[in-house]
Design a protein around this motif. Structure first.
Motif, mmCIF file in Angstrom:
data_model
loop_
_atom_site.group_PDB
_atom_site.id
_atom_site.type_symbol
_atom_site.label_atom_id
_atom_site.label_comp_id
_atom_site.label_asym_id
_atom_site.label_seq_id
_atom_site.Cartn_x
_atom_site.Cartn_y
_atom_site.Cartn_z
ATOM 1 N N ALA A 114 24.681 19.617 -30.733
ATOM 2 C CA ALA A 114 25.358 20.586 -31.492
ATOM 3 C C ALA A 114 26.275 21.474 -30.538
ATOM 4 O O ALA A 114 25.835 21.593 -29.201
ATOM 5 N N GLU A 115 27.218 21.939 -31.105
ATOM 6 C CA GLU A 115 28.262 22.863 -30.092
ATOM 7 C C GLU A 115 28.034 24.288 -30.499
ATOM 8 O O GLU A 115 27.774 24.702 -31.735
ATOM 9 N N VAL A 116 27.711 25.131 -29.611
ATOM 10 C CA VAL A 116 27.824 26.786 -29.646
ATOM 11 C C VAL A 116 29.126 27.584 -29.422
ATOM 12 O O VAL A 116 29.585 26.929 -28.424
ATOM 13 N N GLY A 117 29.403 28.650 -29.893
ATOM 14 C CA GLY A 117 30.415 29.388 -29.297
ATOM 15 C C GLY A 117 30.236 30.707 -29.766
ATOM 16 O O GLY A 117 29.340 31.307 -30.515
ATOM 17 N N TYR A 118 31.084 31.465 -29.169
ATOM 18 C CA TYR A 118 30.883 32.835 -29.685
ATOM 19 C C TYR A 118 32.205 33.700 -29.078
ATOM 20 O O TYR A 118 32.972 33.248 -28.480
ATOM 21 N N TRP A 119 32.319 34.929 -29.784
ATOM 22 C CA TRP A 119 33.360 35.904 -29.153
ATOM 23 C C TRP A 119 32.829 37.316 -29.386
ATOM 24 O O TRP A 119 31.852 37.433 -30.141
ATOM 25 N N THR A 120 33.431 38.210 -28.629
ATOM 26 C CA THR A 120 32.764 39.615 -28.389
ATOM 27 C C THR A 120 33.936 40.505 -28.870
ATOM 28 O O THR A 120 35.076 40.412 -28.343
ATOM 29 N N ALA A 121 33.828 41.439 -29.855
ATOM 30 C CA ALA A 121 34.742 42.554 -29.823
ATOM 31 C C ALA A 121 35.032 43.311 -28.703
ATOM 32 O O ALA A 121 34.004 43.555 -27.897
ATOM 33 N N ALA A 122 36.380 43.682 -28.553
ATOM 34 C CA ALA A 122 36.695 44.511 -27.210
ATOM 35 C C ALA A 122 35.743 45.683 -26.890
ATOM 36 O O ALA A 122 35.231 45.681 -26.030
ATOM 37 N N HIS A 123 35.385 46.619 -27.947
ATOM 38 C CA HIS A 123 34.444 47.606 -27.614
ATOM 39 C C HIS A 123 32.941 47.211 -27.277
ATOM 40 O O HIS A 123 32.250 48.278 -26.755
ATOM 41 N N ALA A 124 32.774 45.984 -27.601
ATOM 42 C CA ALA A 124 31.388 45.556 -27.210
ATOM 43 C C ALA A 124 31.233 44.698 -25.834
ATOM 44 O O ALA A 124 30.131 44.322 -25.542
ATOM 45 N N ARG A 125 32.333 44.461 -25.326
ATOM 46 C CA ARG A 125 32.295 43.519 -24.149
ATOM 47 C C ARG A 125 31.541 44.337 -22.933
ATOM 48 O O ARG A 125 31.604 45.593 -22.932
ATOM 49 N N GLY A 126 30.948 43.513 -21.979
ATOM 50 C CA GLY A 126 30.209 44.049 -20.686
ATOM 51 C C GLY A 126 28.825 44.636 -21.059
ATOM 52 O O GLY A 126 28.255 45.604 -20.402
ATOM 53 N N ARG A 127 28.404 44.778 -22.283
ATOM 54 C CA ARG A 127 27.085 45.285 -22.775
ATOM 55 C C ARG A 127 25.976 44.086 -23.075
ATOM 56 O O ARG A 127 25.076 44.636 -23.718
ATOM 57 N N GLY A 128 26.103 42.986 -22.625
ATOM 58 C CA GLY A 128 25.056 42.011 -22.915
ATOM 59 C C GLY A 128 25.108 41.552 -24.370
ATOM 60 O O GLY A 128 24.177 40.780 -24.812
ATOM 61 N N VAL A 129 25.998 41.687 -25.044
ATOM 62 C CA VAL A 129 26.264 41.402 -26.668
ATOM 63 C C VAL A 129 26.184 39.829 -26.609
ATOM 64 O O VAL A 129 25.412 39.038 -27.237
ATOM 65 N N ALA A 130 27.333 39.320 -26.018
ATOM 66 C CA ALA A 130 27.103 37.886 -26.196
ATOM 67 C C ALA A 130 26.232 37.033 -25.809
ATOM 68 O O ALA A 130 25.628 35.896 -26.373
ATOM 69 N N SER A 131 25.788 37.303 -24.394
ATOM 70 C CA SER A 131 24.463 36.409 -24.104
ATOM 71 C C SER A 131 23.166 36.640 -24.821
ATOM 72 O O SER A 131 22.471 35.787 -24.876
ATOM 73 N N ARG A 132 23.217 37.778 -25.255
ATOM 74 C CA ARG A 132 21.742 38.317 -26.192
ATOM 75 C C ARG A 132 21.919 37.550 -27.359
ATOM 76 O O ARG A 132 20.870 37.105 -28.121
ATOM 77 N N ALA A 133 23.149 37.669 -28.228
ATOM 78 C CA ALA A 133 23.170 36.930 -29.227
ATOM 79 C C ALA A 133 23.180 35.600 -29.136
ATOM 80 O O ALA A 133 22.655 34.972 -30.129
ATOM 81 N N LEU A 134 23.851 34.912 -28.137
ATOM 82 C CA LEU A 134 23.746 33.601 -27.836
ATOM 83 C C LEU A 134 22.238 32.980 -27.748
ATOM 84 O O LEU A 134 21.686 31.826 -28.294
ATOM 85 N N GLU A 135 21.408 33.852 -27.015
ATOM 86 C CA GLU A 135 20.041 33.481 -26.610
ATOM 87 C C GLU A 135 19.468 33.367 -28.160
ATOM 88 O O GLU A 135 18.443 32.714 -28.275
ATOM 89 N N ALA A 136 19.660 34.262 -28.914
ATOM 90 C CA ALA A 136 19.127 34.611 -30.413
ATOM 91 C C ALA A 136 19.385 33.346 -30.955
ATOM 92 O O ALA A 136 18.460 32.599 -31.786
ATOM 93 N N LEU A 137 20.832 33.037 -31.147
ATOM 94 C CA LEU A 137 21.012 31.746 -31.983
ATOM 95 C C LEU A 137 20.520 30.531 -31.360
ATOM 96 O O LEU A 137 20.083 29.571 -31.938
ATOM 97 N N THR A 138 20.445 30.515 -30.084
ATOM 98 C CA THR A 138 19.731 29.413 -29.424
ATOM 99 C C THR A 138 18.456 29.076 -29.702
ATOM 100 O O THR A 138 17.967 27.957 -30.110
ATOM 101 N N GLY A 139 17.514 30.112 -29.792
ATOM 102 C CA GLY A 139 16.215 30.159 -30.108
ATOM 103 C C GLY A 139 15.765 29.624 -31.513
ATOM 104 O O GLY A 139 15.185 28.738 -31.962
ATOM 105 N N TRP A 140 16.875 30.231 -32.365
ATOM 106 C CA TRP A 140 16.624 29.997 -33.830
ATOM 107 C C TRP A 140 17.021 28.444 -34.057
ATOM 108 O O TRP A 140 16.646 27.804 -34.655
ATOM 109 N N ALA A 141 18.328 28.057 -33.464
ATOM 110 C CA ALA A 141 18.745 26.653 -33.729
ATOM 111 C C ALA A 141 17.648 25.478 -33.192
ATOM 112 O O ALA A 141 17.115 24.670 -34.107
ATOM 113 N N PHE A 142 17.008 25.737 -32.057
ATOM 114 C CA PHE A 142 15.818 24.922 -31.749
ATOM 115 C C PHE A 142 14.969 24.969 -32.727
ATOM 116 O O PHE A 142 14.223 24.129 -32.935
ATOM 117 N N ASP A 143 14.242 26.143 -32.865
ATOM 118 C CA ASP A 143 13.303 26.602 -33.748
ATOM 119 C C ASP A 143 13.726 25.514 -35.276
ATOM 120 O O ASP A 143 12.680 25.015 -35.855
#
Length: 187
Positions: free
Chosen positions: A101-130
Motif C-alpha cells: 500500500a502507499e502512505v502519504g502525509y502533510w503537515t500544517a505550517a504551524h506544526a512543522r519542525g515539531r516531529g508531527v509528520a514522522s510520529r503520525a506516520l509511525e502511528a499509521l504504519t504500526g496500525w496498518a501492519f497490525d
C-alpha cells in the motif's frame, strides 16, 4: 471503521491524536491549505468550504471502500480536547495486490519542525501492519518529489528506507523518491 490512534507526548513533542476526518474539520482544513508550501506539494486544492466538503467526502468514501484510510492529525489531545489540526496521514490501497500500500502525509505550517509528520506516520504504519498483515500487507511505499527534502527526512526518520529514484509521472512534474517500510523491519 472507527479508528483512533494516540501518540504519547515526549519531553520535546506534544501528544498526537489521529482520527478519521469529520465535517467539523472543514474550517481547519481550509485554514491549513492557505499555506503556499502545503499547496505546492498537494495535488487536490482546498481553497473554499466547498472544496473542503468535496475533499472530506473523498476521505469518507475511501474509508467505506477500504481504498483510502485518511486520518486528521491533531496536536495536544488532552482529556477529550483535540487541540489544533496539525496534519494528515493516509494509507492508500488502490491496486489489485494486497501485499503493498502507499502512505502519504502533510503537515500544517504551524506544526512543522515539531516531529508531527514522522510520529503520525509511525502511528499509521504500526496500525496498518497490525490490522492488514492478516490480509497479506507486507510493505508500505512512500513517494515524494526529489526536491521535497523535508519529506525525505520524515520518511527516513519514520523508518522508510530509500529504495530508488522514480521518473517524472503525472501528476508530478519531476522525478520522485520511493521509500519502503516492510512489516518485518525492526521498529
Amino acid at each position: 471503521m472507527n479508528v483512533t490512534l494516540r501518540v504519547r507526548a515526549t519531553p520535546s513533542a506534544s501528544a498526537l491524536f489521529l482520527r478519521p476526518w469529520t465535517d467539523d474539520d472543514v474550517e481547519p482544513l481550509v485554514e491549513a491549505h492557505r499555506d503556499p508550501t502545503l499547496r505546492r506539494w498537494t495535488t487536490l486544492p482546498v481553497e473554499t468550504i466547498e472544496d473542503a466538503a468535496k475533499w472530506l467526502e473523498l476521505q469518507r468514501r475511501g474509508w467505506e471502500t477500504g481504498e483510502r484510510m485518511s486520518f486528521a492529525v491533531y496536536r495536544g489531545h488532552f482529556d477529550g480536547g483535540e487541540g489544533r489540526l496539525a496534519g494528515n496521514v493516509v494509507m492508500k490501497r488502490t491496486g489489485p495486490s494486497r501485499e503493498s500500500a502507499e502512505v502519504g502525509y502533510w503537515t500544517a505550517a504551524h506544526a512543522r519542525g515539531r516531529g508531527v509528520a514522522s510520529r503520525a506516520l509511525e502511528a499509521l504504519t504500526g496500525w496498518a501492519f497490525d490490522v492488514f498483515a492478516v490480509e497479506g500487507l507486507e510493505r508500505l511505499d512512500l513517494l515524494h518529489q526529489v526536491d521535497n527534502l523535508v519529506s525525505c527526512r520524515v520518511a527516513e526518520k519514520a523508518g522508510y528506507g530509500f529504495h530508488q529514484v522514480l521518473p517524472a509521472q503525472p501528476p508530478f512534474p519531476g522525478e520522485g523518491h520511493l521509500h519502503i517500510r516492510r512489516a518485518d523491519a525492526p521498529t
